[in-house]
Design an enzyme around this catalytic site. Structure first.
Site, mmCIF file in Angstrom:
data_model
loop_
_atom_site.group_PDB
_atom_site.id
_atom_site.type_symbol
_atom_site.label_atom_id
_atom_site.label_comp_id
_atom_site.label_asym_id
_atom_site.label_seq_id
_atom_site.Cartn_x
_atom_site.Cartn_y
_atom_site.Cartn_z
ATOM 1 N N HIS A 1 -4.893 23.622 -19.440
ATOM 2 C CA HIS A 1 -5.574 23.101 -20.627
ATOM 3 C C HIS A 1 -7.027 23.573 -20.722
ATOM 4 C CE1 HIS A 1 -2.468 19.959 -19.475
ATOM 5 N NE2 HIS A 1 -2.018 20.426 -20.635
ATOM 6 N N HIS B 1 -1.603 18.382 -14.725
ATOM 7 C CA HIS B 1 -3.016 18.781 -14.612
ATOM 8 C C HIS B 1 -3.297 19.264 -13.197
ATOM 9 C CE1 HIS B 1 -3.744 17.041 -18.510
ATOM 10 N NE2 HIS B 1 -3.373 15.825 -18.087
ATOM 11 N N CYS C 1 -8.928 22.611 -15.594
ATOM 12 C CA CYS C 1 -7.487 22.389 -15.506
ATOM 13 C C CYS C 1 -6.870 23.623 -16.154
ATOM 14 C CB CYS C 1 -7.090 21.116 -16.247
ATOM 15 S SG CYS C 1 -5.307 20.905 -16.430
ATOM 16 N N MET D 1 -10.653 21.460 -21.258
ATOM 17 C CA MET D 1 -10.569 20.567 -20.107
ATOM 18 C C MET D 1 -11.272 21.224 -18.922
ATOM 19 S SD MET D 1 -7.220 18.541 -18.679
ATOM 20 C CE MET D 1 -7.378 17.218 -17.482
#
Length: 214
Positions: A151, A105, A148, A156
Site C-alpha cells: 500500500h 500489511h 507497507c 502508507m
C-alpha cells in the site's frame, strides 16, 4: 451634639471597614475558586499510548524489550491504509511496537542511519494480518523511514526520528479565569474607596456647610 457626631463617625468607619473586609474576602474566595477550577480542568486526562498491548507474537528482527519506554504504532487502524502515528520522535533505547489492526500489511525499512540494524517485519510479498505484533528497540540516532509495500502507492508510509533526549517543556501554572480577576480588582477598589472615605471623615470631622455648633 459633638458626642453624637463622633459616634456617627465611628459607626460609619466600623461599617465601612467591615464592608471592605467582606468585599475583599469575597474577591479572594472567588479567585481561589477560579484557581482551583483551572487546576482541576488543567489536569491530564489522556491515557498513555506507549504501554504494551499484549504479548508480542511477531519476529522482533533486531531486538525488542530493551528495558526502556515503549511506544505503539497501529498498522492499518480500522482498515485504513496508514500507520498511526505516521511520524514518531523517540529517545534512544525506546522500543516501538507495531500492532496490526487489519490484514495484508508489513513494515519494510526504506532508509535508516548508518550502523543501524533494523530489519523490519516482512518484505515484498510477505504480509501479516490483524492481531500480529512486532517490536524493535532503537539505539542508533537518526531518521528511519518505512512503508507497507502493498500500500505504498496509497501513502502508507511511516517515519521514526531517534534522538538522544527529548526536551520537555516546563509546566506552567494554572490560568486564573477573567471573572475571578474582575472580582479581585473590584474588591480591592472597594477597600481603597472605603479607606479614603474613612480618612475624609477623620480629617474633616464629617461637618457639612450650615452645621450649627452647640
Amino acid at each position: 451634639m459633638e458626642n453624637d457626631d463622633a459616634l456617627s463617625r465611628r459607626s460609619f468607619i466600623r461599617a465601612g471597614t467591615a464592608g471592605a473586609a467582606a468585599s475583599m474576602a469575597a474577591g479572594t474566595a472567588a479567585a481561589q475558586e477560579g484557581t482551583e477550577t483551572a487546576t482541576a480542568n488543567g489536569t491530564a486526562t489522556g491515557t498513555p499510548t506507549g504501554t504494551d498491548s499484549g504479548t508480542t507474537t511477531g519476529t522482533e528482527g533486531g531486538g525488542g524489550g530493551g528495558g526502556g519506554p515503549t511506544e505503539t504504532v497501529t498498522v492499518g487502524p480500522g482498515g485504513s491504509l496508514v500507520f498511526d502515528p505516521e511520524e514518531l520522535t523517540i529517545e534512544t533505547g525506546t522500543t516501538v511496537q507495531w500492532v496490526w489492526d487489519s490484514n495484508m500489511h508489513n513494515v519494510v525499512p526504506q532508509s535508516q542511519p548508518e550502523g543501524a540494524n533494523w530489519a523490519g517485519e516482512g518484505e515484498t510479498g510477505v504480509t501479516f494480518d490483524s492481531g500480529h505484533e512486532y517490536s524493535h528497540t532503537f539505539t542508533t540516532t537518526g531518521t528511519y523511514e518505512y512503508v507497507c509495500t502493498p500500500h505504498e502507492s496509497a501513502g502508507m508510509i511511516g517515519a521514526i526520528e531517534v534522538v538522544e533526549n527529548i526536551e520537555t517543556p516546563e509546566p506552567t501554572g494554572p490560568a486564573v479565569p477573567d471573572s475571578a480577576k474582575t472580582l479581585g480588582v473590584g474588591a480591592a477598589f472597594a477597600m481603597v474607596a472605603t479607606l479614603l472615605i474613612a480618612f475624609f471623615f477623620l480629617q474633616f470631622g464629617g461637618d457639612s456647610p450650615g452645621h450649627d455648633e452647640e
